[in-house]
Design a protein around this motif. Structure first.
Motif, short mmCIF file in Angstrom:
data_model
loop_
_atom_site.label_atom_id
_atom_site.label_comp_id
_atom_site.label_asym_id
_atom_site.label_seq_id
_atom_site.Cartn_x
_atom_site.Cartn_y
_atom_site.Cartn_z
N HIS A 128 -25.66 0.18 -85.72
CA HIS A 128 -25.74 1.54 -85.19
C HIS A 128 -27.18 2.02 -85.29
O HIS A 128 -27.94 1.60 -86.16
N SER A 129 -27.57 2.93 -84.40
CA SER A 129 -28.86 3.59 -84.57
C SER A 129 -28.71 5.00 -84.02
O SER A 129 -27.80 5.28 -83.24
N HIS A 130 -29.58 5.89 -84.46
CA HIS A 130 -29.54 7.25 -83.90
C HIS A 130 -30.95 7.84 -83.95
O HIS A 130 -31.85 7.28 -84.56
N LYS A 131 -31.10 8.97 -83.33
CA LYS A 131 -32.41 9.59 -83.15
C LYS A 131 -33.20 9.76 -84.43
O LYS A 131 -34.42 9.72 -84.43
N ASN A 132 -32.52 10.01 -85.53
CA ASN A 132 -33.23 10.35 -86.76
C ASN A 132 -34.07 9.19 -87.28
O ASN A 132 -33.71 8.03 -87.11
N THR A 133 -35.16 9.55 -87.94
CA THR A 133 -36.05 8.52 -88.46
C THR A 133 -35.88 8.40 -89.97
O THR A 133 -35.27 9.26 -90.61
N TYR A 134 -36.43 7.33 -90.51
CA TYR A 134 -36.44 7.19 -91.98
C TYR A 134 -37.37 8.26 -92.55
O TYR A 134 -38.41 8.56 -91.95
N PRO A 135 -37.02 8.85 -93.68
CA PRO A 135 -37.92 9.86 -94.26
C PRO A 135 -39.25 9.22 -94.65
O PRO A 135 -39.28 8.05 -95.05
N ILE A 136 -40.35 9.96 -94.50
CA ILE A 136 -41.67 9.37 -94.79
C ILE A 136 -41.74 8.88 -96.23
O ILE A 136 -42.19 7.78 -96.50
N ARG A 137 -41.22 9.71 -97.13
CA ARG A 137 -41.16 9.28 -98.53
C ARG A 137 -39.73 9.37 -99.02
O ARG A 137 -39.04 10.35 -98.75
N TYR A 138 -39.29 8.34 -99.74
CA TYR A 138 -37.96 8.41 -100.33
C TYR A 138 -38.04 9.20 -101.62
O TYR A 138 -39.13 9.51 -102.12
N GLU A 139 -36.85 9.48 -102.19
CA GLU A 139 -36.80 10.27 -103.43
C GLU A 139 -37.60 9.62 -104.56
O GLU A 139 -38.18 10.30 -105.39
#
Lengths: 683, 676
Positions: free
Chosen positions: B271-282
């Motif tokens: 699956h894929s969707h418009k959202n991107t990976y966050p620039i920095r993870y927690e």
């Protein structure tokens, strides 16, 4: 007759794979720092000793595979393992010689083990396996030897081999718990041996009694004594506090130099305002712990997790407070007030300022119990935060003694008791142990705690001579911790793990060191020719074995020579086959993570079987063809052909153990090109 | 017998003496010989309170009140279609949480078939001596095999009894081989007959259960998702409706959904969707900030991907279609966003040792697209195999880094909408199903323009070809799934550990009357349990004592009683052990009723031991009399215990709180007491 097979060992300059593990533990022995490992101590102790004698100073950090050894003197440790590993060959030779009374069979076995790249690789590094295999083979050899001394019982030779069996058993068990399989093997052999003796009506009951006692002495008492001595030495050497402390009880820790409990100097009686750690009395359980994370949705109330944690950590700290006042008891204007048996208290988690809390929600794992959480903000919660503190081993005094008082915390609102179930929480709980409030008031170590650390600036520190645990107690405790550690080694979901059925077919090896083309790569993989020969031999043995037993059972007349061969096949081969089965099949039922190298003890047995089988088969052929002039040559020729073939295959595959540089095997330019017979091999 | 027991003591003693003696003597001396007394004895044993618990259990099933009523009716209703439904019932029980009472029912059926198997084998081996190959002999032999497979078909626990019987049969066969009075041909006939009846017949019966099961259940249902796409496609409705008539061969330009073959922790599609990976993870690590690629457990338009030839620009299938073969290099284009499936040397969000998988967005930051994938068909027959819908299991190997597209099994945090993480496994450590994918839905793409294509993606697939899996393929898959399906390890309020069963430390409350305190519990007769335990212990001790003495040529008992003693022990003790000990190694949630099959074997051992004691160990008449009267007393107390507990067995009486408290003999028993 001595066996003139020498194996040349090459040593290289970087650490590999599990060496980081056991090498580090060797260093711990040299530095006398206490650590925790799931295996019994003998193997690591011997590695440490070898390192010590060869001048290794225990300072190499063994942080990750591939680190360079540089100036550190590690050759002694490797040399020691290689030395023990090379004894496997003479041991196998002698065992097969004893079982089959045939030199060619023994030579064939020796050739199989010598030319196996897997055994070779495994013996070259600082690992427990060569030591384990050394003891297993030694036990096997001495068992076979004492079996053949059966005609002169109680002779010096008989006693010697019998007690040597016991010693080797202790050794095998002292290295890894896998040693239990050889113990089982010897046990079965002894039972059948005694059964034979019992059926011999010429022997009096007194003689039988002697036989039985001798075996109990040498095979049970002697190994047990050695095994416990081993632990005694282990505990005496490791007398400094180290990374393994938290796994053990307060009493155990007080033995260790440098631990805060050693010759501890802490306030003796618990007072309001004290900062404490609370340890569960159940062995291998942990400290009462909490952290910022909440219980996930669907698991009781969504409040802060409270767990039991085995490591020392600042999140294990709790503050004892009065249930009805939130004043700071450490305020110098207030007098010191001690906590007494029966007092109602509140435990505030120091880091998050939440109170230890319980309510009538199901606990996450033990559904019959109530959930325990951290609740409230800055110490203000509700009436479910109140606990009555009770001392179980109370004499006359009502105050609570650090370390010595066994306390129970009873939840005021529901009447349940704070306890640790010992079950491991899933990932959301960081695989720490579950803490519950149990409505059953049974007194088990699970629900009893003691105060371990105690900080209170208002109270004078008193040097405490804490209860010194007896040797039996620490022995038992360390075993409990080891067993728990072993069962905790579970494979993770969606992780590729080695399966027992992979092993005999040599499905996949283990990368020892080096990944890329430019690296110096060593790959643990059995010599496929040998392993597949072994596999075929097991099948052939089962076939021939059943044919010969059925024909004996049917009473078919056989010539004396064939009968003799059948005997060798069934007796000698049977012994070895049993060994193979005992060292292989139990792995199918193990839930823990398995590795390819677990098969190697079984592989030794299967090589011995191959030796015995092919010798017998070729002799049988020679027997059948006895009318032809060259019949006698069939046997000699066959054995030499096998040995030559094995030697050639070793020549082909030897770079696996001695190391390869250059492109990977799928590349036609690689030195190993054309040898990647299975797609799963990665050299 | 119950009536007898209530008469005055003296008379009772008389009658029971005879009866018990007769029963027991008949049981032992004729047990393995004649059919008639044995049956009587067995009935006696059942109905004469001798195995009071066992009987309770049957009554239980009969008169257990509301919760079971429906179940029982339903069961009666489908008794006609016995075999198939049976399994259906079982699977239902295993997969979902049907009430325990249903499980209870299974337990008693299992016991029935276990005992039937043992009984018929003993019958068979008795007729062996005088009438081999007679009709009777055949009937009993085959009945053994059939009832064994029925037992296995009900619960896998039945396997252990089956193995026990096989062992006994092979020991007997071994004696036959050694019998030199028989000709070779006859021995061979004997062996063949046993092989057919005890190996071939059970396997066939077992397979036929599944055959019926699969025949009956041809419609898709709630558990479809667990099975592979191919299996699902063979069921009516569900996936089959969608996949019906899809083109078989995947070609350049094909629009596909990709399902992970392992499907753990849940079945899902790439699956894929418009959202991107966050620039920095927690935890402070960085990402590529490109478009997320996940595995999504629901059907969605964002699960569609287009197979593209790297050398061409079109996203449509040419005419004729060019099929994709094993080893071909392809690009995978996400249908809705038209971004390319990509991986690079950036750590994956939750598995830092593996590579991140993303849909490539060109940020102009010297991070080039690396979107070439080699199609590696795992279950190919030859190296030029064509990639087929549903049937082919495919790995995607990244051309630049040789990472393999894999489902890690971890759940992404909120930014990833709690979908499953997809990673590129750099150093594949061999084959694992989590790296294997198959095409589930498939159509040939026709639209050149993105707008049209979106419409096309939203429309359902059509065309017509049906794919039928062979019975054996479906059987193997279903069997494998059933064996490996790990039920959630939920601890139950009434779950217990095997050690607690031995001493009856636990019970199960089945039903509580909504208003009164009438209740039904699964709780054994404490006296029977302890006497059965004692009998087992006595048997084992006596057995070893005799064995050791016989080895020294001291025979305490005559030869035929010895062989009877050994056979009885192997069957009863062995039956108990094989039905009990394996539970120690099981990791699933266990209940008291799991012990009942083992217990029945233990209880059958009881009369054997009693009879043996009175026959061989009581030397004088006086001793015998004392022993017999002891038995009577024992009988009576068993009955008393049974009587005391009958209210909570049948649930027909409402007891007061005090009475209930009095019943709580052990503090660990959980008897429900209403608070008001």
């Amino acid at each position: 007759k001595s066996l003139a097979i020498t194996v040349t060992f090459f040593f290289y300059f970087c650490s590999s794979w599990d060496e980081t593990h056991f090498g580090k533990m060797g260093s711990y022995y040299i530095n006398r720092t206490f650590f925790f490992d799931v295996h019994p101590p003998l193997g690591k102790m011997l590695i440490g000793l070898a390192g010590y004698l060869s001048g290794y100073d225990g300072t190499f950090p063994f942080q990750k595979p591939g680190d360079k050894y540089e100036h550190h003197n590690y050759i002694g440790m490797r040399g020691f393992c290689a030395f023990l590993g090379s004894w496997l060959i003479p041991f196998a030779y002698l065992t097969v010689l004893e079982l089959s009374r045939s030199q060619p069979a023994a030579l064939l076995t020796a050739a199989l083990i010598t030319c196996d790249t897997g055994c070779l690789t495994l013996s070259q590094y600082i690992l427990l396996d060569p030591i384990l295999m050394f003891f297993i083979m030694a036990a096997m050899l001495s068992m076979v030897k004492y079996n053949s001394c059966a005609d002169r019982p109680f002779s010096a030779c008989w006693w010697f081999w019998l007690s040597l069996t016991g010693v080797s058993l202790a050794g095998a068990l002292g290295v890894k718990f896998v040693g239990l399989f050889i113990v089982l093997h010897v046990g079965l052999n002894t039972i059948s041996d005694l059964w034979q003796l019992l059926g011999d009506l010429n022997l009096t009951m007194v003689t039988l009694g002697k036989h039985l006692t001798a075996r109990i002495l040498c095979l049970i008492v002697l190994p047990l004594i050695l095994y416990t001595t081993l632990f005694a030495v282990h505990f005496i050497i490791l007398n400094r506090s180290g990374p393994g402390d938290g796994f053990f009880s307060s009493a155990f820790q007080s033995r260790l130099l440098g631990n805060n409990l050693h010759n501890a100097s802490i306030p003796e009686h618990l007072a309001y305002g004290s900062v404490i750690t609370v340890k569960n009395l159940q062995m291998a359980s942990g400290y009462l712990h909490s952290h910022w994370h909440l219980y996930p949705e669907g698991v009781g109330a969504r409040q802060q997790q409270v767990t039991a944690y085995q490591h020392k950590d600042y999140n294990n700290l709790w503050i004892v407070k009065k249930h009805d006042a939130n004043t700071d008891p450490l305020d110098p204007s207030f007098p010191v007030e001690f906590v007494r048996h029966g007092d109602i208290i509140r435990l505030e988690h120091k880091e998050t300022s939440r109170n230890l809390h319980s309510h009538q929600h199901e606990a996450p794992m033990t559904r019959k119990h109530y959930q325990v959480t951290g609740y409230g903000i800055n110490g203000t919660g509700d009436s479910n935060d109140f606990w009555r503190i009770e001392v179980m081993n109370r004499k006359s005094e009502n105050r609570i003694k650090v370390l010595r008082s066994q306390i129970r915390l009873i939840h005021l609102a529901t009447g349940c008791v704070l306890g640790s179930s010992g079950k491991t929480l899933p990932k959301w709980g960081w695989e720490q142990l579950e803490v519950t409030c149990t409505p059953y008031l049974k007194e088990t170590p699970n629900s009893v705690w003691n105060v371990e650390d105690h900080i209170n600036p208002k109270l004078p520190n008193i040097s405490l001579d804490v209860l010194k645990p007896s040797f039996a107690e620490i022995l038992l405790e360390s075993h409990m911790v080891m067993i728990r550690g072993n069962s905790g080694l579970k494979p993770k979901e969606n992780e590729v793990t080695s399966k027992p059925w992979h092993w005999p077919i040599n499905y996949q090896g283990l990368r020892f060191s080096g990944v890329n083309e430019t690296d110096f790569r060593v790959y643990l993989l059995g010599n496929p020719v040998i392993w597949w020969l072994n596999l075929v031999s097991i099948g052939l043995y089962l076939l021939l074995g059943s044919i010969s037993t059925v024909s004996i059972q049917r009473g078919i007349q056989l010539t004396a020579e064939v009968k003799g061969l059948c005997q060798v096949l069934l007796r000698g081969g049977g012994q070895v086959l049993l060994g193979w089965m005992l060292h292989y099949f139990p792995f199918f039922m193990m839930g823990r993570v398995l590795y390819y190298h677990h098969y190697f003890p079984a592989m030794l047995f299967s090589s011995m079987l191959t030796g015995i089988l092919w010798d017998t088969v070729l002799r049988c052929c020679a027997c059948c063809l006895s009318s032809f002039p060259l019949a006698n040559w069939v046997h000699v020729f066959g054995i030499s052909l096998l040995i030559l073939g094995i030697a050639y295959s070793f020549y082909l595959f030897h770079p696996l153990s001695y190391g390869m540089v250059g492109p990977m095997a799928q590349d036609p330019q690689s030195p190993m090109a054309g040898l990647k017979w299975l797609e799963t091999w990665e050299f | 017998m119950l009536v007898f027991l209530k008469r005055p003591v003296l008379v009772t003693a008389e009658i029971n003496l005879n009866l018990v003696a007769l029963t027991v003597v008949a049981l032992l001396s004729r047990l393995w010989r004649l059919s008639y007394p044995r049956a009587v004895v067995f009935d006696e044993v059942y109905y004469g309170q001798f195995v009071s618990l066992y009987m309770k259990q049957i009554f239980f099933v009969d008169g257990s009140g509301p919760p079971l009523g429906h179940m029982l009716l339903a069961f009666g209703g489908y008794l006609g279609g016995f075999d198939g439904n049976f399994l259906w019932n079982r699977i239902g029980a295993e997969n979902s949480l049907i009430t325990q009472s249903r499980l209870m029912l299974l337990e008693s059926l299992l016991i029935f078939f276990n005992l039937l198997a043992v009984l018929s084998y003993l019958k068979f081996s008795n007729s062996q001596k005088y009438s081999s190959f007679s009709v009777n002999w055949w009937v009993w032999l085959i009945l053994t095999g059939v009832s064994c497979s029925c037992a296995v078909g009900i619960k896998y626990m039945g396997l252990f009894t089956y193995i026990l019987l096989l062992t006994i049969a092979s020991v007997h066969a071994w004696h036959l081989i050694g019998d030199q009075a028989l000709s070779n041909a006859r021995v061979l006939c004997h062996l063949l007959a046993r092989g057919v009846a005890l190996l071939v017949v059970p396997v066939i019966t077992y397979l036929s259960f599944f055959y019926i099961h699969l025949m009956v259940l041809y419609r898709s249902g709630p558990h479809d998702q667990i099975m592979s796409s191919a299996f699902q496609a063979s069921l009516e409705g569900g996936l089959a409706r969608i996949t019906q008539g899809q083109p078989l061969e995947v070609a350049y330009g094909s629009q596909i959904t990709l399902r992970n073959v392992l499907g753990k922790p849940m079945p899902c599609w790439l699956h894929s969707h418009k959202n991107t990976y966050p620039i920095r993870y927690e935890n402070g690590r960085g990402s590529s900030h490109q478009q997320q690629v996940t595995c999504y457990p629901f059907k969605d338009v964002n699960n569609w991907w287009i197979v593209k030839d790297p050398g061409r620009h079109q996203l449509v299938v040419t005419n004729p279609p060019r099929p994709v073969r094993h080893g071909d290099i392809v690009q995978l284009v996400h249908g809705i966003t038209t971004r390319f499936l990509n991986t690079h040397d950036v750590a994956a969000p939750l598995s830092p040792h593996s590579q991140e998988i993303s849909c490539y967005i060109d940020y102009n930051i010297s991070m080039p697209a690396q979107n070439l994938w080699r199609v590696d068909i795992v279950n190919r027959e030859s190296d030029s195999d064509i990639w087929k819908t549903i049937l082919s299991e495919v790995r995607f190997v990244h051309v630049n880094t040789s990472a393999v597209l894999k489902l890690s099994g971890a759940l992404l945090p909120d930014w990833g909408y709690r979908q499953l993480e997809i990673i590129g496994e750099k150093l594949s450590k061999g084959y694992h199903q989590s790296m294997v994918w198959n095409v589930e839905e498939h159509r040939y793409g026709k639209s050149q323009e993105q707008k049209e294509r979106e419409l096309e993606l939203h429309s359902p697939t059509q065309i017509d070809i049906s794919k039928n899996l062979s019975f054996m393929a479906r059987f193997t898959e279903l069997q494998w799934k059933m064996l490996t399906l790990r039920s959630e390890e939920t601890e139950h309020k009434y779950s217990s550990s095997p050690l607690e069963w031995l001493t009856l430390e636990t019970n199960i409350a089945y039903w509580l009357h909504p208003r009164t305190s009438a209740q039904i519990h699964l709780l054994g007769n404490a006296l029977t349990w302890s006497s059965a335990n004692i009998a087992t212990l006595a048997y084992v001790l006596l057995f070893f004592w005799y064995l050791l003495r016989r080895r020294r040529n001291v025979c305490d008992i005559p030869e035929d009683s010895w062989s009877l003693w050994v056979l009885a022990g192997t069957v009863c003790c062995g039956g108990w052990a094989v039905n009990y000990l394996p539970f120690f190694m099981m990791e699933k949630t266990l209940f008291l009723y799991h012990y009942l099959p083992a217990l029945t074997f233990q209880i059958i051992l009881l009369p054997v031991v009693l009879q043996h004691v009175s026959e061989h160990l009581c030397r004088s008449q006086l001793q015998k009399n004392i022993f017999n009267s002891l038995i009577v007393v024992w009988f009576f107390s068993v009955y008393m215990v049974y009587h005391t507990f009958s209210p909570i067995t049948y649930g027909d009486q409402s007891l007061s709180a005090n009475e209930l408290k009095a019943l709580r003999w052990k503090s660990s028993w959980d008897i429900l007491i209403r608070k008001h």
